[in-house]
Motif scaffolding. Structure first.
Motif, PDB file in Angstrom:
ATOM      1  N   ASP A 149       0.851  -1.196   0.000  1.00  0.00           N
ATOM      2  CA  ASP A 149       0.000   0.000   0.000  1.00  0.00           C
ATOM      3  C   ASP A 149       0.885   1.243   0.000  1.00  0.00           C
ATOM      4  OD1 ASP A 149       0.866   0.536   2.643  1.00  0.00           O
ATOM      5  OD2 ASP A 149      -0.745  -0.728   3.451  1.00  0.00           O
ATOM      6  N   ARG A 150       0.271   2.373  -0.199  1.00  0.00           N
ATOM      7  CA  ARG A 150       1.041   3.603  -0.383  1.00  0.00           C
ATOM      8  C   ARG A 150       1.934   3.897   0.817  1.00  0.00           C
ATOM      9  NH1 ARG A 150       1.417   8.415  -3.105  1.00  0.00           N
ATOM     10  NH2 ARG A 150       1.649  10.256  -1.811  1.00  0.00           N
ATOM     11  N   GLU A 151       1.371   3.693   1.988  1.00  0.00           N
ATOM     12  CA  GLU A 151       2.140   4.015   3.198  1.00  0.00           C
ATOM     13  C   GLU A 151       3.368   3.115   3.320  1.00  0.00           C
ATOM     14  OE1 GLU A 151       1.462   4.269   8.031  1.00  0.00           O
ATOM     15  OE2 GLU A 151      -0.201   3.738   6.727  1.00  0.00           O
ATOM     16  N   THR A 152       3.153   1.828   3.087  1.00  0.00           N
ATOM     17  CA  THR A 152       4.277   0.894   3.191  1.00  0.00           C
ATOM     18  C   THR A 152       5.310   1.186   2.116  1.00  0.00           C
ATOM     19  OG1 THR A 152       2.717  -0.758   3.983  1.00  0.00           O
ATOM     20  CG2 THR A 152       4.876  -1.554   3.320  1.00  0.00           C
ATOM     21  N   LEU A 153       4.810   1.481   0.921  1.00  0.00           N
ATOM     22  CA  LEU A 153       5.731   1.771  -0.173  1.00  0.00           C
ATOM     23  C   LEU A 153       6.542   3.026   0.129  1.00  0.00           C
ATOM     24  CD1 LEU A 153       6.840   1.150  -2.984  1.00  0.00           C
ATOM     25  CD2 LEU A 153       4.914   2.427  -3.957  1.00  0.00           C
ATOM     26  N   ILE A 212      18.298  -4.359   0.011  1.00  0.00           N
ATOM     27  CA  ILE A 212      18.352  -4.238  -1.457  1.00  0.00           C
ATOM     28  C   ILE A 212      16.966  -3.885  -1.999  1.00  0.00           C
ATOM     29  CG2 ILE A 212      18.817  -5.476  -3.607  1.00  0.00           C
ATOM     30  CD1 ILE A 212      21.354  -4.790  -2.070  1.00  0.00           C
ATOM     31  N   SER A 213      15.932  -4.471  -1.410  1.00  0.00           N
ATOM     32  CA  SER A 213      14.577  -4.126  -1.862  1.00  0.00           C
ATOM     33  C   SER A 213      14.299  -2.642  -1.679  1.00  0.00           C
ATOM     34  CB  SER A 213      13.541  -4.951  -1.090  1.00  0.00           C
ATOM     35  OG  SER A 213      13.670  -6.318  -1.393  1.00  0.00           O
ATOM     36  N   ALA A 214      14.754  -2.091  -0.561  1.00  0.00           N
ATOM     37  CA  ALA A 214      14.541  -0.660  -0.330  1.00  0.00           C
ATOM     38  C   ALA A 214      15.258   0.172  -1.390  1.00  0.00           C
ATOM     39  CB  ALA A 214      15.029  -0.293   1.070  1.00  0.00           C
ATOM     40  N   LEU A 215      16.475  -0.229  -1.701  1.00  0.00           N
ATOM     41  CA  LEU A 215      17.210   0.496  -2.751  1.00  0.00           C
ATOM     42  C   LEU A 215      16.498   0.379  -4.093  1.00  0.00           C
ATOM     43  CD1 LEU A 215      20.831  -0.498  -1.723  1.00  0.00           C
ATOM     44  CD2 LEU A 215      20.052   1.861  -2.111  1.00  0.00           C
ATOM     45  N   ASP A 252      11.557   5.597   1.553  1.00  0.00           N
ATOM     46  CA  ASP A 252      12.328   6.438   2.477  1.00  0.00           C
ATOM     47  C   ASP A 252      13.566   5.698   2.967  1.00  0.00           C
ATOM     48  OD1 ASP A 252      12.601   8.810   4.185  1.00  0.00           O
ATOM     49  OD2 ASP A 252      12.257   7.375   5.803  1.00  0.00           O
ATOM     50  N   LYS A 253      13.373   4.428   3.284  1.00  0.00           N
ATOM     51  CA  LYS A 253      14.526   3.632   3.721  1.00  0.00           C
ATOM     52  C   LYS A 253      15.532   3.475   2.587  1.00  0.00           C
ATOM     53  CE  LYS A 253      12.025   1.099   7.281  1.00  0.00           C
ATOM     54  NZ  LYS A 253      11.085  -0.013   7.535  1.00  0.00           N
ATOM     55  N   GLY A 254      15.004   3.323   1.374  1.00  0.00           N
ATOM     56  CA  GLY A 254      15.887   3.209   0.225  1.00  0.00           C
ATOM     57  C   GLY A 254      16.693   4.476   0.007  1.00  0.00           C
ATOM     58  N   GLU A 255      16.053   5.616   0.178  1.00  0.00           N
ATOM     59  CA  GLU A 255      16.783   6.871  -0.002  1.00  0.00           C
ATOM     60  C   GLU A 255      17.870   7.026   1.054  1.00  0.00           C
ATOM     61  OE1 GLU A 255      14.549  10.246  -1.035  1.00  0.00           O
ATOM     62  OE2 GLU A 255      16.035  11.685  -0.330  1.00  0.00           O
ATOM     63  N   LYS A 256      17.545   6.608   2.254  1.00  0.00           N
ATOM     64  CA  LYS A 256      18.566   6.678   3.313  1.00  0.00           C
ATOM     65  C   LYS A 256      19.782   5.814   2.942  1.00  0.00           C
ATOM     66  CE  LYS A 256      15.952   7.876   7.491  1.00  0.00           C
ATOM     67  NZ  LYS A 256      14.643   8.225   6.941  1.00  0.00           N
ATOM     68  N   LEU A 257      19.513   4.651   2.381  1.00  0.00           N
ATOM     69  CA  LEU A 257      20.631   3.790   1.987  1.00  0.00           C
ATOM     70  C   LEU A 257      21.374   4.377   0.795  1.00  0.00           C
ATOM     71  CD1 LEU A 257      18.899   0.314   2.393  1.00  0.00           C
ATOM     72  CD2 LEU A 257      20.956   1.063   3.593  1.00  0.00           C
ATOM     73  N   PHE A 258      20.623   5.002  -0.119  1.00  0.00           N
ATOM     74  CA  PHE A 258      21.247   5.556  -1.319  1.00  0.00           C
ATOM     75  C   PHE A 258      22.152   6.742  -0.968  1.00  0.00           C
ATOM     76  CE2 PHE A 258      21.514   7.699  -5.416  1.00  0.00           C
ATOM     77  CZ  PHE A 258      21.638   6.635  -6.295  1.00  0.00           C
ATOM     78  N   THR A 259      21.757   7.447   0.053  1.00  0.00           N
ATOM     79  CA  THR A 259      22.538   8.626   0.432  1.00  0.00           C
ATOM     80  C   THR A 259      23.480   8.360   1.597  1.00  0.00           C
ATOM     81  OG1 THR A 259      20.716   9.324   1.860  1.00  0.00           O
ATOM     82  CG2 THR A 259      20.769  10.239  -0.361  1.00  0.00           C
ATOM     83  N   ALA A 260      23.402   7.169   2.129  1.00  0.00           N
ATOM     84  CA  ALA A 260      24.227   6.862   3.307  1.00  0.00           C
ATOM     85  C   ALA A 260      25.704   6.881   2.947  1.00  0.00           C
ATOM     86  CB  ALA A 260      23.851   5.479   3.840  1.00  0.00           C
TER      87      ALA A 260
END
Lengths: 551, 478
Positions: free
Chosen positions: B53-57, B284-287, B62-70
């Motif tokens: 759902d939208r919230e989970t996605l 990896i899924s978050a990314l 958000d977690k993916g962005e944190k990893l991408f910018t970490a």
């Protein structure tokens, strides 16, 4: 929790847990294949039966005999009739076979101990060599899994011996293959069975060729030491395969394992102590060959009663000095007693075969196991082994986890991808028990279901004229730093010799470069292929082709 | 060392580490604001099932962005002391002198340190070119010498989810053509030749024999397994997931369990840096989710009237001289449902069926409604590309043939058509970033692009300028 208490707890954990851990089976990190036994459901009800003469043997040959590239299955029966089962499996589905009752001439089906397949007369149809208690028989293969006896046509004298081993090679400049037959106890000799092993025989085709081979002039390989398996092997990379024979010490006197030089146009000659050949005496039952350490020289698994041997060239070996040492213990491949159950007596090993069952890119070792009959000093419950190759080398037992640890006396076997899903399945011939047919359903998950294994390739070699299936060829499959090598051979195992796609697991590699060293030594150009495909390589072709099973 | 011995030593190490934590807990804690690690909590893959759902996605993005910018640290497992950058787990022969190394890597502290222009997820300047070396051989020599590498400019990732979805559908089309040809050949008992065409793009032909043999010599611009691999300049990566696993190892020494874990390597800590499980399947899924939902580039309307007029004229010229034969303006896409794991990956990248995967419905994104639709209801993905590889050099025009090595079966002078969406935001141009102007990179088009390039040269100055004006309107939204 105070720091003191924490320390005490942690130290207690440190020193207490290893004791428990020693009893727990090791956790295996690699994929464990889920092998689903479905012989009955697949339409196979077959047992290998008979008295003393059939304590050994019990072979099977998986090969395509009707041109659909699905491996069909011929099975020895001992006093039961040998049978041929046509593969009707759905692609990537459950296994299904249909017995073709008229495939094998009825008067040849009795007393069969072993089966090997190759195209002897270069007509594009694989023929079938039947090892028997009594006259051996060559069946000429025809279309649609039809076979006709060809002993007379090929001037082949099947003899009267009790035959239990076979191997074949194509020697340079000969129009047909050279055949080797290994014989067991000469029952008619005085004092039989002790010390009365039959000689073995090497048959070179006579004459310049023609449509049919002429095997009228045998070379006797004496002494024979009750051979139970033999294989032509290029042990020293000379391009000239020698004949490795494993022998059963149960019946020979002063015998040993053997390696015969088979030089073109010369009589075979055994390597002796002066050549560096070391006397090894085992209850040799089966041979499997693979280059485990990628040094270009094969290692040999030799099944026996008790320890399985794993031989590698010793540092003292030279080009014509076959000095071997045993590395089975170091590699975790001794398989010397049952790995599950309460029976701790020594094992009895038979068919051996290196293959990659979990497609992780590492060779595994299958060993069929089973008491000779009721030998009290050896394990009665003696499950087959599936030794999975470890990432860092060596093997780990996974037979029980994989589901092949059945209470049956295994003998010969055929490893093939029967449903063409890329994962190797397994047929095991059992003595006085139903044949086992395991479908490889994939890698075991935590909940016991199966998922996809690693990547794979299956490779078919083709060349025109003599030796169409490229027996003796070497196939290298390179992905990254890993080069995986397979030899195309006819022989070895225990009374069982299959033919068809050469299977190579490639692990996480999705591309690979294949090169072929054809039997005459010529190297092919590299062929670039993508994993998870069936690849057909025609000699001289600029590009490999893919083959797709019918949907 | 025996297994129990090894276990005991590990356990002792764990105890000592635990005791050390006890002594110095505040400085080593992960949850303090000054913690020297980027990953304090791994993403739980088991929570990602079915269509999110939208919230989970959004949470996953958000977690993916944190990893991408970490900026990963050695406490996260950054660095790969004993592993090369190879896509197949490969050991170094010995540890490198320094953790960072511009050629053999690790060569970046964060994904966003290169993918940053004009926004995070964007492209990179010449200064952040990467060196592509397979990393299979002697890392002490040929992976640290640039002559054994191909130097590549950093691509942008905007709209990457759409690109992968288009590629999946095209692969599906091509494989259906193959299936059909094989079936017809079997039924007819004679060879059947079929053209490989998907979404209007031709990939050559195949000939199926009645016995199931496929002649693949006529395949053009796509791998012989008929999988469109849409990522990297060469088109050699199947999915964002595969790209993420590859890149995290190469650039950061952050190893994903799904390829470098014990299942395939037999080791929990393949790079021997003291950290197991550096990136979980969930990480990896978050990314993937973050990259897949990046908004696609857009065509802006210049405020400046002269530019606006020139761009309109240039757009027409773009088609008139044949740029659009490869830089196809838009490819249709039937569904915005992005399954992760995807259907085409091979072992070593988490595959469809290995877990109960998730679906990221790109229709939940804010940008989805900006996509145009065709008469059949397909979304039009305005990527200005064809997801096909072409030979880009010839005897006279060879500037783009400056790579030294073939890559994953793709010859030196073949490249996947660069998607032009966002090109107005991503100078410099060309696979190595050799060209500071669009005019320059157009003039460098040889090989299959030679006719369009020659037509460009034949244009009047104003027409060439107008074409550039048009391309400059293809921007990454900021």
């Amino acid at each position: 929790m105070t720091r003191t208490l924490l320390l005490s707890t942690l130290l207690a954990a440190l020193f207490a847990t290893p004791l428990a851990a020693q009893d727990a089976p090791p956790t295996l990190s690699m994929d464990i294949p889920v092998m689903v036994e479905e012989a009955a459901a697949a339409g196979i009800d077959h047992s290998y039966t008979g008295p003393w003469e059939y304590f050994v043997g019990g072979g099977a040959a998986a090969f395509d005999c009707n041109g659909d590239r699905l491996p069909d299955l011929a099975v020895a029966g001992g006093t039961s009739k040998a049978s041929l089962y046509v593969n009707r499996s759905a692609i990537r589905g459950e296994l299904a076979f249909e017995e073709k009752k008229d495939a094998l001439p009825d008067d040849t089906r009795d007393k069969v101990t072993g089966l090997y397949t190759l195209d002897i007369d270069n007509d594009g149809h694989r023929d079938l060599v039947m090892l028997r208690v009594g006259e051996n028989i060559i069946l000429k293969g025809g279309p649609d899994c039809s076979f006709t006896e060809a002993n007379r046509a090929f001037a082949f004298d099947g003899g009267r011996a009790w035959s239990t081993a076979f191997a074949a090679t194509f020697e340079p400049h000969l129009p047909f293959p050279t055949l080797a037959f290994g014989n067991y106890v000469d029952r008619s000799a005085p004092g039989s069975p002790w010390g009365t092993c039959h000689d073995n025989v090497l048959l070179r085709p006579q004459g310049a060729g023609g449509e049919r081979p002429d095997y009228s002039e045998p070379n006797v390989l004496t002494p024979g030491y009750c051979a139970l398996s033999m294989i032509f092997t290029d042990w020293n990379r000379s391009g000239e395969p020698a004949l490795r024979v494993t022998n059963d010490r149960q019946y020979y006197r002063e015998g040993q394992e053997q390696l015969w030089r088979v030089s073109p146009d010369r009589p075979p000659r055994p390597y002796r102590r002066a050549d560096g050949w070391r006397r090894v005496q085992i209850w040799g039952m089966g041979i499997a060959e693979a280059d485990l350490n990628a040094d270009g020289y094969p290692e040999y698994a030799l099944t026996s009663m008790g320890d399985t041997k794993l031989q590698t060239l010793d540092d003292e070996a030279e080009a014509d000095r076959p000095v071997y040492r045993d590395i089975a213990f170091d590699e975790g491949a001794t398989a010397h007693r049952p790995y599950t159950g309460d029976d701790l007596k020594p094992s009895t090993g038979w068919h051996a075969e290196f293959d990659d069952f979990n497609n992780d890119g590492r060779l595994d070792l299958f060993i069929a196991k089973g008491n000779v009959q009721q030998m009290p000093d050896f394990a009665a419950f003696d499950p087959d082994n599936l030794l999975l190759g470890n990432a860092g080398g060596g093997f780990s037992e996974a037979g029980d986890k994989a589901g092949i640890a059945l209470p049956r006396r295994g003998r010969g076997a055929a490893v093939a991808d029967f449903n063409l899903d890329g994962m190797l399945d397994l047929a095991v011939v059992n003595r006085e028990a139903p044949m086992s047919l395991f479908r490889n359903a994939g890698a075991r998950t935590a909940d016991g279901s199966a998922r996809q294994t690693g990547n794979w390739l299956q490779i078919e070699l083709r060349q025109d004229g003599i030796n169409r299936d490229a027996i003796g060829a070497t196939v290298t499959v390179k992905s990254g730093n890993e080069t995986r090598t397979r030899k195309v051979h006819v022989g070895g195992g225990h009374a069982s010799g299959s033919a068809g796609f050469i299977h190579v697991g490639t692990g996480v590699a999705e591309r690979a470069q294949i090169r072929v060293q054809w039997p005459d030594g010529e190297w092919s150009a590299p062929f670039r292929v993508f994993a998870n495909n069936f690849v057909v390589i025609e000699r001289g072709a600029a590009q490999a082709q893919y083959w797709y099973p019918p949907e | 060392m025996t297994l129990p011995g090894l276990e005991a030593r590990r356990r002792l190490a764990a105890i000592l580490a635990a005791l050390a934590c006890g002594v110095a807990a505040p400085a080593m804690a992960d949850d303090v604001p000054w913690a020297e690690r980027a990953i304090t909590e791994h993403v739980d893959q088991s929570a990602l099932k079915g269509t999110l759902d939208r919230e989970t996605l959004l949470d996953l993005i958000d977690k993916g962005e944190k990893l991408f910018t970490a900026k990963f640290t050695e406490l996260d497992g950054a660095g790969r002391k004993m592993a090369t950058q190879a896509i197949i787990p490969t050991k170094r022969k010995r540890a490198p002198d320094a953790a960072f190394q511009r050629i053999a890597g690790m060569d970046a502290n964060a994904c966003s340190s290169c993918h940053s222009q004009p926004v995070i997820g964007g492209a990179g300047d010449f200064t952040v070119n990467v060196f592509v070396n397979e990393g299979f051989t002697n890392a002490d020599f040929d992976t640290v010498d640039p002559q054994f590498s191909n130097e590549r400019n950093t691509n942008h990732l905007m709209g990457a989810g759409l690109v992968e979805l288009v590629a999946r559908e095209m692969s599906d089309d091509l494989q259906a053509i193959r299936r059909d040809a094989l079936k017809k050949a079997l039924e007819a008992g004679e060879p059947v030749t079929a053209a490989l065409v998907s979404k209007g793009v031709s990939f050559g032909k195949i000939t199926a024999e009645p016995d199931g043999i496929l002649d693949i010599s006529g395949i053009d611009g796509v791998d012989t397994d008929l999988v469109i691999r849409p990522f990297s300049q060469k088109g050699v990566m199947t999915s964002l997931r595969q790209f993420a696993v590859n890149a995290m190892n190469q650039h950061h020494g952050m190893q994903a369990e799904e390829r470098f874990g014990a299942r395939w390597t037999g080791e929990d800590d393949f790079d021997e840096d003291g950290h197991a499980g550096e990136l979980t399947d969930g990480d990896i899924s978050a990314l993937v989710a973050w990259q897949a939902t990046l908004p696609p580039p857009i065509r802006v309307t210049p405020q400046n009237e002269a530019w606006r007029n020139a761009a309109d004229a240039g757009s027409a010229t773009f088609d008139a001289i044949g740029c659009n034969s490869c830089h196809i303006r838009a490819l249709p896409l039937s569904s915005l449902e992005f399954a992760d794991p995807g259907p085409l990956d091979a072992a070593g990248t988490l595959r469809d069926g290995e877990i109960e995967g998730a679906v990221y419905d790109l229709a939940l994104t804010e940008w989805a409604e900006t996509l145009e639709r065709d008469a059949d209801g397909n979304y039009l993905v305005p990527l200005f590309g064809d997801l096909k590889r072409h030979v880009m050099t010839d005897r006279q025009v060879a500037a783009l043939g400056n790579e030294l090595l073939a890559q994953r079966f793709v010859e030196r002078n073949q490249f996947q058509t660069a998607e032009l969406w966002g090109i107005g935001s991503t100078a410099p141009y060309g696979h190595r970033g050799d060209f500071t102007t669009l005019d320059g990179v157009i003039r460098a088009h040889g090989g299959a692009a030679r006719p369009a390039r020659d037509a460009y040269l034949d244009l009047a100055d104003t027409e060439r300028s107008a074409l550039v004006a048009f391309l400059k309107t293809l921007e990454i939204p900021q």
